[in-house]
Write a protein that holds these residues in place. Sequence first.
Motif, PDB file in Angstrom:
ATOM      1  N   VAL A  34       5.259 -58.134 121.585  1.00 40.65           N
ATOM      2  CA  VAL A  34       6.033 -59.504 120.460  1.00 40.65           C
ATOM      3  C   VAL A  34       5.244 -60.013 121.182  1.00 40.65           C
ATOM      4  O   VAL A  34       5.066 -61.180 120.531  1.00 40.65           O
ATOM      5  CB  VAL A  34       7.424 -59.083 121.936  1.00 40.65           C
ATOM      6  N   ALA A  35       4.269 -59.955 122.327  1.00 38.34           N
ATOM      7  CA  ALA A  35       3.025 -61.161 122.248  1.00 38.34           C
ATOM      8  C   ALA A  35       2.454 -61.073 121.905  1.00 38.34           C
ATOM      9  O   ALA A  35       1.538 -62.048 120.871  1.00 38.34           O
ATOM     10  CB  ALA A  35       3.037 -60.990 124.398  1.00 38.34           C
ATOM     11  N   ASP A  36       2.165 -59.624 121.669  1.00 40.90           N
ATOM     12  CA  ASP A  36       0.955 -59.773 120.333  1.00 40.90           C
ATOM     13  C   ASP A  36       1.151 -60.083 119.234  1.00 40.90           C
ATOM     14  O   ASP A  36       0.328 -60.859 118.964  1.00 40.90           O
ATOM     15  CB  ASP A  36      -0.142 -58.183 120.305  1.00 40.90           C
ATOM     16  N   GLY A  37       1.762 -60.110 118.333  1.00 46.55           N
ATOM     17  CA  GLY A  37       2.496 -60.909 117.269  1.00 46.55           C
ATOM     18  C   GLY A  37       2.492 -62.739 117.677  1.00 46.55           C
ATOM     19  O   GLY A  37       2.295 -62.668 116.479  1.00 46.55           O
ATOM     20  N   ILE A  38       3.203 -62.921 118.729  1.00 50.85           N
ATOM     21  CA  ILE A  38       3.244 -64.380 118.747  1.00 50.85           C
ATOM     22  C   ILE A  38       1.408 -64.400 118.846  1.00 50.85           C
ATOM     23  O   ILE A  38       1.360 -65.963 118.157  1.00 50.85           O
ATOM     24  CB  ILE A  38       3.309 -64.832 120.311  1.00 50.85           C
ATOM     25  N   VAL A  39       0.722 -64.314 119.181  1.00 49.06           N
ATOM     26  CA  VAL A  39      -0.529 -64.675 120.022  1.00 49.06           C
ATOM     27  C   VAL A  39      -1.850 -64.567 118.044  1.00 49.06           C
ATOM     28  O   VAL A  39      -2.806 -65.154 118.295  1.00 49.06           O
ATOM     29  CB  VAL A  39      -1.016 -63.728 120.918  1.00 49.06           C
ATOM     30  N   SER A  40      -0.968 -63.225 117.690  1.00 52.63           N
ATOM     31  CA  SER A  40      -2.040 -63.337 116.199  1.00 52.63           C
ATOM     32  C   SER A  40      -1.682 -64.506 115.567  1.00 52.63           C
ATOM     33  O   SER A  40      -3.134 -64.651 114.461  1.00 52.63           O
ATOM     34  CB  SER A  40      -1.661 -62.273 115.728  1.00 52.63           C
ATOM     35  N   LYS A  41      -0.775 -65.051 116.302  1.00 49.23           N
ATOM     36  CA  LYS A  41      -0.892 -66.705 115.032  1.00 49.23           C
ATOM     37  C   LYS A  41      -1.783 -67.278 114.968  1.00 49.23           C
ATOM     38  O   LYS A  41      -2.571 -67.964 114.498  1.00 49.23           O
ATOM     39  CB  LYS A  41       0.672 -67.189 115.163  1.00 49.23           C
TER      40      LYS A  41
END
Length: 154
Positions: free
Chosen positions: A145-152
């Motif tokens: 989940v965190a990777d999905g957000i940080v990738s933004k």
Amino acid sequence: MKKIFLVLFLISFSMSNAQELIWHTDMNKASELSIKEKKPMLLFFTGSDWCGWCIRLQKEVLKTSEFGKWAKENVILVELDFPRRTAQDATIKAQNSQLQSIFQVRGYPTVWFVTPKKSDEGKMNLNGLGSTGYVAGGPEKWLAVADGIVSKKK
């Protein structure tokens, strides 16, 4: 004897890895570091001495070696605590309350990922990338989940 030494070495290595994570409490210092290192900040809104879900998130994710490795590579860590039984510096308390209001945090734990940017006037602005809370399934699920957000940010 060699086995005992190896076990003690591995235990001390894993403990030192966990201890190396730095959780900032001063947003100004964390923002400057975030800009310098070109990493987003992870803002952890927590009730460290009373919130059961916060304690569970810490135990199941934030204090694991998987999270430690990921955090060192990807984010600047900031703890925004709202304790009930532990004394807290008035400046930190005011800062945390202001950020709670800005990000409209209504429950704990809440984790916001943000990127700071300094304006021409020297004011620090925070760009929200997204937020999450407790995610069941251990560090792998939470980090996905965190990777999905940080990738933004990229």
